[in-house]
Design a protein around this motif. Structure first.
Motif, short mmCIF file in Angstrom:
data_model
loop_
_atom_site.label_atom_id
_atom_site.label_comp_id
_atom_site.label_asym_id
_atom_site.label_seq_id
_atom_site.Cartn_x
_atom_site.Cartn_y
_atom_site.Cartn_z
N TRP A 125 0.81 -1.21 0.00
CA TRP A 125 0.00 0.00 0.00
C TRP A 125 0.84 1.26 0.00
O TRP A 125 0.41 2.29 -0.50
N THR B 186 -13.27 -1.78 -0.65
CA THR B 186 -14.14 -2.10 -1.77
C THR B 186 -14.36 -0.85 -2.60
O THR B 186 -14.69 0.21 -2.06
N TRP C 168 -14.79 -3.85 -7.02
CA TRP C 168 -13.42 -4.35 -6.91
C TRP C 168 -13.05 -4.58 -5.44
O TRP C 168 -13.39 -3.78 -4.58
N ASP C 169 -12.34 -5.65 -5.18
CA ASP C 169 -11.79 -5.93 -3.85
C ASP C 169 -10.33 -5.48 -3.85
O ASP C 169 -9.44 -6.19 -4.34
N ALA D 227 -8.34 -5.19 -1.41
CA ALA D 227 -7.48 -5.97 -0.52
C ALA D 227 -6.73 -7.05 -1.29
O ALA D 227 -5.67 -7.51 -0.86
N HIS D 228 -7.27 -7.44 -2.45
CA HIS D 228 -6.62 -8.40 -3.33
C HIS D 228 -6.17 -7.72 -4.62
O HIS D 228 -6.06 -8.35 -5.66
N LYS D 229 -5.93 -6.39 -4.52
CA LYS D 229 -5.45 -5.60 -5.66
C LYS D 229 -6.37 -5.70 -6.87
O LYS D 229 -5.92 -5.64 -8.01
N LYS E 15 -8.01 -8.21 -8.00
CA LYS E 15 -8.08 -9.49 -8.71
C LYS E 15 -9.42 -10.16 -8.51
O LYS E 15 -9.81 -11.03 -9.30
N LYS E 16 -10.13 -9.78 -7.45
CA LYS E 16 -11.50 -10.24 -7.24
C LYS E 16 -12.44 -9.11 -7.63
O LYS E 16 -12.42 -8.04 -7.01
#
Length: 422
Positions: free
Chosen positions: A106, A164, A177-178, A180-182, A184-185
């Protein structure tokens, strides 16, 4: 890159708010007036300590708040202000929450950040469909989000502090977009038939509202199950109109949607739980030709709704009252595009088509006890839960906002002393 101008000419009057400050960009003469210089989005950080605006030509400027006009004019004081070069025109931006613990991912540093040194995120939506995530405190681009195939028109973070990000685009999709997983989710929501102009997340983070500019659709989506809930219909406007903006009230019990057509614009207030249209504000500026309504936003206390149009920099309406409680002078060169309240209220920032930002002193009305009780109650109780309660009719109408009358201003209210055009 930026200069400030104090407002010495415009004095506060009974019908005009005070123009506190104006930020103007310094760009080469060859770029003045060329496409790409617009301020499409402005935002304050959740704690009100930072302000960001897209100043045109792919540049985002982030300044510490409150602004000191003399220091910024002199340019001799380093207050931590930053500029981010995004490479493409920026259409949407939004500050994110501070992650609970900073890390190398981050902060953009090779090593973990010192303990307790949190980052502050800024998301920027670009014309080429890319979303760039920045760390404001370090000035580093953390990562990019790819997937949209058109202009990323609007971005929003839920108020629950989760990483989010909700984005809406001209490619007719809404993406969640998530971070926290850059990113990817990601969940892709389909349903609009044309450009999505705006998205707004409800205060309880259960719903997302979107408006389609050309398909005239107002859609509600579940942020919990990532599914379509309903389309709000029932508008009685027969002529072709374009939807431009939407916003939830701070208690989540109202959804305001803005539209315009020709020389008129209107705002509909909906109950997002029942899909009932509660009231409509209509305004006519027949002497100005096309009068596009660009942006709306509720004040932090929910008492007022700010309105930005192409021909009048700022209007502020109190639902339930005729006319406007405050409005700026009509300005043919205003070209207002966006607005945003400071989190503590009292100030509204508006962006213009020429890349400038104006800060206006907004009314700071003290909410009465009745309004505070309704806001606290509706923050956690839906309309469906309210209706079965054994309450007197007038109290129930007040708690469900069904006591707000339709409001027609402009020429039809010219005799109303509360409405004065300058």
């Amino acid at each position: 890159m930026c200069s400030t101008q104090s407002n010495a000419e415009l004095q506060p009057t009974a019908s005009d708010p005070a123009l506190i400050l104006e930020l103007k960009t310094r760009r080469p003469p060859s770029l003045e007036g060329r496409p790409g210089c617009e301020t499409w989005s402005v935002d304050f950080s959740p704690d009100g300590a930072w302000f960001a605006w897209s100043m045109g030509h792919g540049i985002v400027w982030v300044v510490a708040w409150p602004l000191d006009s003399e220091e910024c004019q002199d340019g001799g004081v380093d207050r931590g202000d930053k500029s981010f070069s995004c490479g493409h025109p920026v259409w949407g931006l939004a500050f994110g929450p501070r992650p609970p613990k900073a890390s190398a991912a981050w902060t953009g540093c090779a090593k973990p950040a010192p303990k307790g040194n949190n980052s502050l995120l800024l998301a920027t939506g670009l014309e080429n469909g890319v979303i760039k995530i920045w760390n404001v405190l370090t000035g580093v681009a953390v990562f990019d989000l790819h997937g949209h195939e058109g202009v990323v028109r609007h971005l929003a973070f839920p108020r629950n502090g989760t990483l989010t990000l909700v984005s809406s685009s001209r490619d007719k999709t809404l993406r969640i977009w998530d971070l926290a997983h850059k990113g990817k989710k990601v969940h892709v929501l389909l349903g609009h038939k044309d450009w999505i102009s705006c998205c707004s997340v409800s205060p309880d983070c259960s719903m997302i509202a979107t408006v389609g500019r050309f398909d005239r659709m107002v859609c509600l989506w579940s942020l919990r199950s990532y599914t379509f809930i309903r389309n709000l219909t029932g508008g009685d406007h027969k002529t072709l109109y374009l939807l431009s903006s939407c916003d939830f009230s701070p208690d989540g019990a109202l959804l305001a949607t803005a539209a315009f057509s020709g020389a008129s614009w209107w705002i509909d207030l909906w109950d997002p739980y029942t899909a009932e249209k509660l009231a409509t504000l209509v305004d006519y500026f027949e002497g100005y030709g096309q009068n596009q309504l660009s942006s709306i936003q509720f004040s932090p206390n929910g008492l007022h709704l700010s309105i930005v149009t192409e021909k009048r920099p700022l209007c502020i309406w109190e639902p339930g009252k005729p006319g406007m409680v405050m409005q700026t002078r009509a300005d043919r060169d205003s070209n207002g595009l966006c607005c945003n309240y400071h989190p503590q209220g009292g100030v509204v920032a508006t962006g213009t088509r020429d890349g400038h930002v104006r800060f206006w002193k907004a009314p700071q009305t003290v909410p009465n006890l009745r309004h505070l009780c309704r806001s606290i109650l509706r923050d956690s109780v839906s309309t469906h839960q309210m209706e079965p309660l054994p309450l007197p009719k007038r109290i129930l109408e007040y708690l469900t906002y069904r006591d707000i009358p339709d409001c027609f201003t402009g020429r039809r209210a010219a005799s109303d002393t509360t409405w004065r055009q300058t």
